[in-house]
Motif scaffolding. Structure first.
Motif, PDB file in Angstrom:
ATOM      1  N   MET A 257       0.856  -1.183   0.000  1.00  0.00           N
ATOM      2  CA  MET A 257       0.000   0.000   0.000  1.00  0.00           C
ATOM      3  C   MET A 257       0.893   1.234   0.000  1.00  0.00           C
ATOM      4  SD  MET A 257      -3.023   1.019   2.699  1.00  0.00           S
ATOM      5  CE  MET A 257      -4.021   2.495   2.466  1.00  0.00           C
ATOM      6  N   PRO A 258       0.894   2.023  -1.070  1.00  0.00           N
ATOM      7  CA  PRO A 258       1.802   3.172  -1.157  1.00  0.00           C
ATOM      8  C   PRO A 258       1.675   4.102   0.046  1.00  0.00           C
ATOM      9  CG  PRO A 258       0.733   2.778  -3.268  1.00  0.00           C
ATOM     10  CD  PRO A 258       0.070   1.874  -2.279  1.00  0.00           C
ATOM     11  N   GLY A 259       2.833   4.496   0.583  1.00  0.00           N
ATOM     12  CA  GLY A 259       2.864   5.394   1.730  1.00  0.00           C
ATOM     13  C   GLY A 259       2.783   4.711   3.073  1.00  0.00           C
ATOM     14  N   VAL A 260       2.479   3.415   3.072  1.00  0.00           N
ATOM     15  CA  VAL A 260       2.394   2.655   4.317  1.00  0.00           C
ATOM     16  C   VAL A 260       3.631   1.766   4.428  1.00  0.00           C
ATOM     17  CG1 VAL A 260       1.111   0.954   5.656  1.00  0.00           C
ATOM     18  CG2 VAL A 260      -0.114   2.705   4.366  1.00  0.00           C
ATOM     19  N   HIS A 261       4.478   2.081   5.379  1.00  0.00           N
ATOM     20  CA  HIS A 261       5.699   1.327   5.611  1.00  0.00           C
ATOM     21  C   HIS A 261       5.491   0.404   6.818  1.00  0.00           C
ATOM     22  CE1 HIS A 261       8.313   4.057   3.051  1.00  0.00           C
ATOM     23  NE2 HIS A 261       7.150   4.692   3.103  1.00  0.00           N
ATOM     24  N   VAL A 262       6.289  -0.657   6.882  1.00  0.00           N
ATOM     25  CA  VAL A 262       6.152  -1.624   7.970  1.00  0.00           C
ATOM     26  C   VAL A 262       7.548  -1.986   8.458  1.00  0.00           C
ATOM     27  CG1 VAL A 262       5.176  -3.839   8.705  1.00  0.00           C
ATOM     28  CG2 VAL A 262       4.085  -2.555   6.848  1.00  0.00           C
ATOM     29  N   ALA A 263       7.712  -2.029   9.781  1.00  0.00           N
ATOM     30  CA  ALA A 263       8.999  -2.395  10.368  1.00  0.00           C
ATOM     31  C   ALA A 263       8.781  -3.234  11.614  1.00  0.00           C
ATOM     32  CB  ALA A 263       9.809  -1.144  10.721  1.00  0.00           C
ATOM     33  N   GLY A 264       9.735  -4.109  11.891  1.00  0.00           N
ATOM     34  CA  GLY A 264       9.675  -4.908  13.106  1.00  0.00           C
ATOM     35  C   GLY A 264       9.284  -6.348  12.846  1.00  0.00           C
ATOM     36  N   ASP A 265       8.708  -6.982  13.861  1.00  0.00           N
ATOM     37  CA  ASP A 265       8.456  -8.420  13.838  1.00  0.00           C
ATOM     38  C   ASP A 265       7.487  -8.853  12.736  1.00  0.00           C
ATOM     39  OD1 ASP A 265      10.114  -8.494  16.017  1.00  0.00           O
ATOM     40  OD2 ASP A 265       8.535  -8.904  17.488  1.00  0.00           O
ATOM     41  N   ALA A 266       6.669  -7.947  12.224  1.00  0.00           N
ATOM     42  CA  ALA A 266       5.696  -8.312  11.187  1.00  0.00           C
ATOM     43  C   ALA A 266       6.351  -8.655   9.865  1.00  0.00           C
ATOM     44  CB  ALA A 266       4.699  -7.177  10.985  1.00  0.00           C
ATOM     45  N   THR A 267       7.636  -8.318   9.700  1.00  0.00           N
ATOM     46  CA  THR A 267       8.293  -8.479   8.404  1.00  0.00           C
ATOM     47  C   THR A 267       9.389  -9.531   8.385  1.00  0.00           C
ATOM     48  OG1 THR A 267      10.013  -6.813   8.822  1.00  0.00           O
ATOM     49  CG2 THR A 267       7.896  -6.015   7.979  1.00  0.00           C
ATOM     50  N   THR A 268       9.715 -10.131   9.517  1.00  0.00           N
ATOM     51  CA  THR A 268      10.874 -11.016   9.576  1.00  0.00           C
ATOM     52  C   THR A 268      10.717 -12.078  10.655  1.00  0.00           C
ATOM     53  OG1 THR A 268      13.274 -11.084   9.989  1.00  0.00           O
ATOM     54  CG2 THR A 268      12.019  -9.382  11.140  1.00  0.00           C
ATOM     55  N   MET A 269      11.359 -13.226  10.439  1.00  0.00           N
ATOM     56  CA  MET A 269      11.394 -14.257  11.469  1.00  0.00           C
ATOM     57  C   MET A 269      12.499 -13.982  12.482  1.00  0.00           C
ATOM     58  SD  MET A 269       8.900 -16.286  11.034  1.00  0.00           S
ATOM     59  CE  MET A 269       9.393 -17.557  12.196  1.00  0.00           C
ATOM     60  N   PHE A 270      13.393 -13.051  12.172  1.00  0.00           N
ATOM     61  CA  PHE A 270      14.434 -12.673  13.125  1.00  0.00           C
ATOM     62  C   PHE A 270      13.842 -11.599  14.034  1.00  0.00           C
ATOM     63  CE2 PHE A 270      18.302 -10.476  14.557  1.00  0.00           C
ATOM     64  CZ  PHE A 270      19.011 -11.573  15.046  1.00  0.00           C
ATOM     65  N   GLN A 271      13.174 -12.045  15.078  1.00  0.00           N
ATOM     66  CA  GLN A 271      12.362 -11.161  15.906  1.00  0.00           C
ATOM     67  C   GLN A 271      13.030 -10.910  17.249  1.00  0.00           C
ATOM     68  OE1 GLN A 271       8.612 -13.251  15.980  1.00  0.00           O
ATOM     69  NE2 GLN A 271       8.268 -12.959  13.798  1.00  0.00           N
ATOM     70  N   GLY A 272      13.042  -9.656  17.665  1.00  0.00           N
ATOM     71  CA  GLY A 272      13.634  -9.272  18.939  1.00  0.00           C
ATOM     72  C   GLY A 272      13.682  -7.765  19.033  1.00  0.00           C
ATOM     73  N   ALA A 273      13.840  -7.263  20.245  1.00  0.00           N
ATOM     74  CA  ALA A 273      13.755  -5.825  20.479  1.00  0.00           C
ATOM     75  C   ALA A 273      14.804  -5.043  19.697  1.00  0.00           C
ATOM     76  CB  ALA A 273      13.877  -5.536  21.974  1.00  0.00           C
ATOM     77  N   VAL A 274      16.044  -5.494  19.742  1.00  0.00           N
ATOM     78  CA  VAL A 274      17.097  -4.719  19.099  1.00  0.00           C
ATOM     79  C   VAL A 274      16.956  -4.763  17.575  1.00  0.00           C
ATOM     80  CG1 VAL A 274      18.822  -6.578  19.009  1.00  0.00           C
ATOM     81  CG2 VAL A 274      19.566  -4.189  19.185  1.00  0.00           C
ATOM     82  N   ALA A 275      16.524  -5.906  17.028  1.00  0.00           N
ATOM     83  CA  ALA A 275      16.306  -5.995  15.588  1.00  0.00           C
ATOM     84  C   ALA A 275      15.139  -5.106  15.159  1.00  0.00           C
ATOM     85  CB  ALA A 275      16.043  -7.446  15.186  1.00  0.00           C
ATOM     86  N   ALA A 276      14.072  -5.082  15.958  1.00  0.00           N
ATOM     87  CA  ALA A 276      12.929  -4.232  15.649  1.00  0.00           C
ATOM     88  C   ALA A 276      13.308  -2.758  15.723  1.00  0.00           C
ATOM     89  CB  ALA A 276      11.777  -4.534  16.601  1.00  0.00           C
TER      90      ALA A 276
END
Length: 301
Positions: A257-276
């Motif tokens: 969806m143009p203009g809607v960016h996503v970051a953090g656990d929703a985009t990767t299996m490498f999940q954790g606070a510092v990675a997010a």
């Protein structure tokens, strides 16, 4: 007031993005509601200078940092919809309020769906975990269980041997291949194929795992990889997902969806606070570059 960026979700990704955008002098609204995904965890680990801090204290410290930047506003509110209108996005809140912005960053994480094991809810986040990097040190050399219901989970299970040699694989009645069973045997890992009847705990601390037939296996931790589903707003927007159910994003962290960016656990299996947090910082930088370029181009017309 029109915003430059609205951040949806106030975990490490959203908070780090807010800090980056505040320092870039962008009008930023941080919206957060509901419990944190790691709310039941005792501490946040592997975050340099913050190792072991409680999730609550982590968020409090982050909000204290944000108060130095007047262009950032934080508000407790739930987002229920996002719609595009020309070059603007309209963000609808649960109370009916509509906020207008040029960009949105979703940092709402992902929804864990643990298996229906009796007693699991009582220990989830305190002695039943997903991440050995986050929780392995505290339970090192103690008897652990690991929930392995498919061959694909075998390498992850064997990784736990870096923290303890006292490891029992629980298949919960599922069948693993002869090759995987041989790997476990060679590594000295016990395999329990009977279904789990119940987890026994005291004040949130796992003590024993009971299997079908009544046999008791000692375990102070249980590691498992639960099913994961997108959050409600991701589903509502119909964002494109990959074959693991994670949100597809471009190098700019932009979704379908143009203009809607996503970051953090929703985009990767490498999940954790510092990675997010790192992903939120990167997404904020990408959005800031785009917004500033638009502003410069507009002034030159």
């Amino acid at each position: 007031m029109h915003q430059d960026v609205i951040l949806v979700g106030g975990g490490p990704a959203g908070l780090s993005a807010a800090l980056m955008l505040g320092r870039a002098r962008k009008r930023t609204l941080l919206l957060d509601a509901g419990p944190a995904r790691n709310a039941r965890a005792v501490g946040v680990h592997n975050f340099v200078t913050r190792d072991g801090i409680s999730p609550r204290d982590f968020r409090a410290a982050a909000h204290a940092d944000l108060r130095a930047y007047p262009s950032v506003e934080a508000r407790e509110a739930r987002v229920v919809d996002i719609a595009r209108d020309g070059d603007r996005l309209h963000v609808t809140l649960e109370d009916g309020t509509v906020e207008t912005t040029r960009r949105v960053l979703l940092s709402t994480g992902i929804v864990d769906v643990p298996p229906p094991i009796p007693g699991l809810a009582e220990v989830w986040g305190t002695s039943a975990f997903q991440c050995p990097y986050c929780h392995g040190w505290e339970g090192q050399d103690q008897p652990w269980g690991v929930y392995v219901t498919a061959d694909a989970l075998a390498p992850w299970a064997l990784l736990l041997l870096g923290w303890t040699s006292r490891l029992t694989v629980f298949t919960d009645g599922r069948t693993l291949s002869a090759e995987v069973l041989a790997q476990f045997a060679e590594a000295g890992v016990r395999v329990e194929t009977r279904s789990i009847a119940r987890l026994h705990s005291d004040a949130g601390h796992l003590q024993q795992i009971e299997v079908e037939g009544g046999e008791i296996v000692s375990a102070t931790s249980l590691f498992l990889r639960p099913e994961q589903r997108p959050t409600a707003i991701v589903t509502r927007l119909g964002l494109a997902l990959d074959d693991q159910g994670l949100v597809k994003v471009s190098e700019m962290k932009e979704s379908s969806m143009p203009g809607v960016h996503v970051a953090g656990d929703a985009t990767t299996m490498f999940q954790g606070a510092v990675a997010a947090a790192a992903a939120g910082t990167m997404a904020a930088a990408m959005m800031n570059h785009g917004l500033t370029h638009e502003d410069v181009v507009a002034r030159l017309r």
